[in-house]
Motif scaffolding. Structure first.
Motif, PDB file in Angstrom:
ATOM      1  N   LEU A 119       0.831  -1.199   0.000  1.00  0.00           N
ATOM      2  CA  LEU A 119       0.000   0.000   0.000  1.00  0.00           C
ATOM      3  C   LEU A 119       0.870   1.255   0.000  1.00  0.00           C
ATOM      4  O   LEU A 119       0.580   2.222  -0.711  1.00  0.00           O
ATOM      5  CB  LEU A 119      -0.935  -0.010   1.208  1.00  0.00           C
ATOM      6  CG  LEU A 119      -2.143   0.900   1.138  1.00  0.00           C
ATOM      7  CD1 LEU A 119      -2.977   0.624  -0.102  1.00  0.00           C
ATOM      8  CD2 LEU A 119      -2.993   0.750   2.379  1.00  0.00           C
ATOM      9  N   LEU A 120       1.959   1.228   0.753  1.00  0.00           N
ATOM     10  CA  LEU A 120       2.880   2.370   0.766  1.00  0.00           C
ATOM     11  C   LEU A 120       3.488   2.586  -0.620  1.00  0.00           C
ATOM     12  O   LEU A 120       3.612   3.726  -1.080  1.00  0.00           O
ATOM     13  CB  LEU A 120       3.970   2.166   1.821  1.00  0.00           C
ATOM     14  CG  LEU A 120       4.941   3.325   2.022  1.00  0.00           C
ATOM     15  CD1 LEU A 120       4.198   4.596   2.413  1.00  0.00           C
ATOM     16  CD2 LEU A 120       5.973   2.973   3.087  1.00  0.00           C
ATOM     17  N   ILE A 121       3.836   1.512  -1.296  1.00  0.00           N
ATOM     18  CA  ILE A 121       4.360   1.626  -2.666  1.00  0.00           C
ATOM     19  C   ILE A 121       3.305   2.253  -3.578  1.00  0.00           C
ATOM     20  O   ILE A 121       3.604   3.112  -4.401  1.00  0.00           O
ATOM     21  CB  ILE A 121       4.819   0.244  -3.190  1.00  0.00           C
ATOM     22  CG1 ILE A 121       6.059  -0.217  -2.436  1.00  0.00           C
ATOM     23  CG2 ILE A 121       5.089   0.294  -4.701  1.00  0.00           C
ATOM     24  CD1 ILE A 121       6.409  -1.675  -2.640  1.00  0.00           C
ATOM     25  N   ASN A 122       2.039   1.859  -3.403  1.00  0.00           N
ATOM     26  CA  ASN A 122       0.943   2.461  -4.176  1.00  0.00           C
ATOM     27  C   ASN A 122       0.900   3.965  -3.948  1.00  0.00           C
ATOM     28  O   ASN A 122       0.762   4.737  -4.895  1.00  0.00           O
ATOM     29  CB  ASN A 122      -0.390   1.812  -3.769  1.00  0.00           C
ATOM     30  CG  ASN A 122      -1.585   2.722  -3.954  1.00  0.00           C
ATOM     31  OD1 ASN A 122      -1.718   3.446  -4.937  1.00  0.00           O
ATOM     32  ND2 ASN A 122      -2.474   2.716  -2.990  1.00  0.00           N
ATOM     33  N   PHE A 123       1.035   4.390  -2.696  1.00  0.00           N
ATOM     34  CA  PHE A 123       0.977   5.819  -2.395  1.00  0.00           C
ATOM     35  C   PHE A 123       2.123   6.569  -3.081  1.00  0.00           C
ATOM     36  O   PHE A 123       1.936   7.670  -3.599  1.00  0.00           O
ATOM     37  CB  PHE A 123       1.022   6.075  -0.892  1.00  0.00           C
ATOM     38  CG  PHE A 123      -0.114   5.458  -0.122  1.00  0.00           C
ATOM     39  CD1 PHE A 123      -1.368   5.265  -0.693  1.00  0.00           C
ATOM     40  CD2 PHE A 123       0.056   5.064   1.195  1.00  0.00           C
ATOM     41  CE1 PHE A 123      -2.427   4.708   0.021  1.00  0.00           C
ATOM     42  CE2 PHE A 123      -0.988   4.510   1.924  1.00  0.00           C
ATOM     43  CZ  PHE A 123      -2.223   4.327   1.335  1.00  0.00           C
ATOM     44  N   PHE A 158       2.141   9.136   4.905  1.00  0.00           N
ATOM     45  CA  PHE A 158       2.622   9.478   6.243  1.00  0.00           C
ATOM     46  C   PHE A 158       1.940   8.601   7.295  1.00  0.00           C
ATOM     47  O   PHE A 158       2.578   8.143   8.239  1.00  0.00           O
ATOM     48  CB  PHE A 158       2.380  10.951   6.557  1.00  0.00           C
ATOM     49  CG  PHE A 158       3.190  11.901   5.711  1.00  0.00           C
ATOM     50  CD1 PHE A 158       4.524  11.669   5.435  1.00  0.00           C
ATOM     51  CD2 PHE A 158       2.593  13.029   5.173  1.00  0.00           C
ATOM     52  CE1 PHE A 158       5.265  12.542   4.650  1.00  0.00           C
ATOM     53  CE2 PHE A 158       3.323  13.908   4.382  1.00  0.00           C
ATOM     54  CZ  PHE A 158       4.663  13.660   4.129  1.00  0.00           C
ATOM     55  N   LYS A 159       0.661   8.374   7.117  1.00  0.00           N
ATOM     56  CA  LYS A 159      -0.088   7.522   8.045  1.00  0.00           C
ATOM     57  C   LYS A 159       0.446   6.081   7.985  1.00  0.00           C
ATOM     58  O   LYS A 159       0.615   5.432   9.021  1.00  0.00           O
ATOM     59  CB  LYS A 159      -1.574   7.557   7.694  1.00  0.00           C
ATOM     60  CG  LYS A 159      -2.443   6.807   8.653  1.00  0.00           C
ATOM     61  CD  LYS A 159      -3.904   6.984   8.334  1.00  0.00           C
ATOM     62  CE  LYS A 159      -4.741   6.243   9.355  1.00  0.00           C
ATOM     63  NZ  LYS A 159      -6.157   6.462   9.185  1.00  0.00           N
ATOM     64  N   ALA A 160       0.722   5.605   6.777  1.00  0.00           N
ATOM     65  CA  ALA A 160       1.263   4.247   6.611  1.00  0.00           C
ATOM     66  C   ALA A 160       2.636   4.137   7.265  1.00  0.00           C
ATOM     67  O   ALA A 160       2.937   3.141   7.934  1.00  0.00           O
ATOM     68  CB  ALA A 160       1.348   3.888   5.126  1.00  0.00           C
ATOM     69  N   LYS A 161       3.451   5.152   7.089  1.00  0.00           N
ATOM     70  CA  LYS A 161       4.799   5.142   7.671  1.00  0.00           C
ATOM     71  C   LYS A 161       4.726   5.059   9.192  1.00  0.00           C
ATOM     72  O   LYS A 161       5.452   4.293   9.812  1.00  0.00           O
ATOM     73  CB  LYS A 161       5.574   6.380   7.234  1.00  0.00           C
ATOM     74  CG  LYS A 161       7.020   6.390   7.702  1.00  0.00           C
ATOM     75  CD  LYS A 161       7.729   7.648   7.291  1.00  0.00           C
ATOM     76  CE  LYS A 161       7.435   8.673   8.343  1.00  0.00           C
ATOM     77  NZ  LYS A 161       8.216   9.865   8.352  1.00  0.00           N
ATOM     78  N   GLU A 162       3.815   5.824   9.789  1.00  0.00           N
ATOM     79  CA  GLU A 162       3.661   5.783  11.251  1.00  0.00           C
ATOM     80  C   GLU A 162       3.260   4.387  11.719  1.00  0.00           C
ATOM     81  O   GLU A 162       3.803   3.869  12.696  1.00  0.00           O
ATOM     82  CB  GLU A 162       2.614   6.798  11.700  1.00  0.00           C
ATOM     83  CG  GLU A 162       3.080   8.233  11.655  1.00  0.00           C
ATOM     84  CD  GLU A 162       1.972   9.215  12.043  1.00  0.00           C
ATOM     85  OE1 GLU A 162       0.944   8.787  12.624  1.00  0.00           O
ATOM     86  OE2 GLU A 162       2.144  10.410  11.759  1.00  0.00           O
ATOM     87  N   LEU A 163       2.297   3.786  11.038  1.00  0.00           N
ATOM     88  CA  LEU A 163       1.849   2.441  11.397  1.00  0.00           C
ATOM     89  C   LEU A 163       2.999   1.445  11.253  1.00  0.00           C
ATOM     90  O   LEU A 163       3.236   0.627  12.146  1.00  0.00           O
ATOM     91  CB  LEU A 163       0.671   2.008  10.516  1.00  0.00           C
ATOM     92  CG  LEU A 163       0.220   0.549  10.682  1.00  0.00           C
ATOM     93  CD1 LEU A 163      -0.433   0.334  12.048  1.00  0.00           C
ATOM     94  CD2 LEU A 163      -0.738   0.149   9.569  1.00  0.00           C
TER      95      LEU A 163
END
Length: 186
Positions: A119-123, A158-163
Motif C-alpha cells: 500500500l505504501l508503494i501504491n501511495f 505518512f499515516k502508513a509510515k507511522e503504522l
C-alpha cells in the motif's frame, strides 16, 4: 490528513485567484494523464478490497479503509471530470465482494507487513504520477486536481509510515550508516 487537506484548499484558492481560469479543451497529455491515473485507481481499488478481505489487524484495516475511501473519491472526481470533458473512460474491473479474513488459508493471502508495504508503494507511485500530471498540465483546474490527489496520497503515506514504524515493519537498510555513527565495518 485534515490539516493537509485544509492547507491544500487554501493554496488552491490562492492559485485559482492568480489565474484567468480559462477552460481550453484538454490537450492530449492531460487526457492521457487522466486516463492513466483513472486506470491505476480502478485497479488499486481491487487490491485494497482484497487487502481488507485478508487482514484482521485494526491498524492495517483502518489504513486500507482510508486508502479505499480516497481511491473511490479520486475515481468519482476523475470520472465526473472526464465525462464532462468528453473523454472516454477506461474499463474497470468488477469490485470484490467482502469476505471473512479468517477464512483465507495460511499462505494464500499477504501478511499484514506485506499489505502495508504494498500500500505504501501504491501511495508513492500515485503521488509521482500525480506530480508529473500536475506539472505537465496546461489547464489550472487539471493541475490543481492532480495536486489535490497527490496531497491526499502523501497524507496516506505518512499515516502508513507511522503504522509501519509502530509495528516494526519499517527498517533501516543494513548498508545505511547514519552520519556520526561509529563505523562498525572493518
Amino acid at each position: 490528513m485534515q490539516k493537509i487537506s485544509q492547507l491544500f484548499e487554501t493554496a488552491s484558492n490562492v492559485i485559482q485567484s492568480l489565474t484567468d481560469n480559462q477552460k481550453n479543451p484538454l490537450h492530449v497529455g492531460e487526457v492521457m494523464a487522466c486516463w492513466t491515473y483513472l486506470s491505476f485507481v480502478n485497479n488499486i481499488i481491487i487490491y485494497e478490497e482484497v487487502g481488507l478481505n485478508t487482514t484482521t489487524d485494526p491498524g492495517v484495516i483502518e489504513l486500507y479503509q482510508d486508502a479505499l475511501a480516497t481511491a473511490r473519491s479520486h475515481k468519482k472526481q476523475l470520472t465526473e471530470f472526464m465525462r464532462k470533458e468528453g473523454v472516454r473512460l477506461p474499463t474497470a474491473p468488477e469490485d470484490k465482494p467482502n469476505s471473512d479474513p479468517n477464512a483465507v488459508p495460511i499462505g494464500a493471502g499477504f501478511t499484514d507487513n506485506e499489505l502495508a508495504n504494498t500500500l505504501l508503494i501504491n501511495f508513492v507511485v500515485a503521488s509521482d504520477m500525480c506530480a508529473a500530471s500536475a506539472s505537465q498540465s496546461l489547464r489550472t483546474d487539471v493541475g490543481l486536481m492532480f495536486l489535490k490527489f497527490q496531497t491526499e496520497k502523501l497524507s496516506l503515506a505518512f499515516k502508513a509510515k507511522e503504522l509501519m514504524q509502530k509495528k516494526g515493519w519499517l527498517k533501516v537498510p543494513p548498508f545505511y550508516q547514519p552520519p556520526g555513527a561509529p563505523n562498525t565495518k572493518n
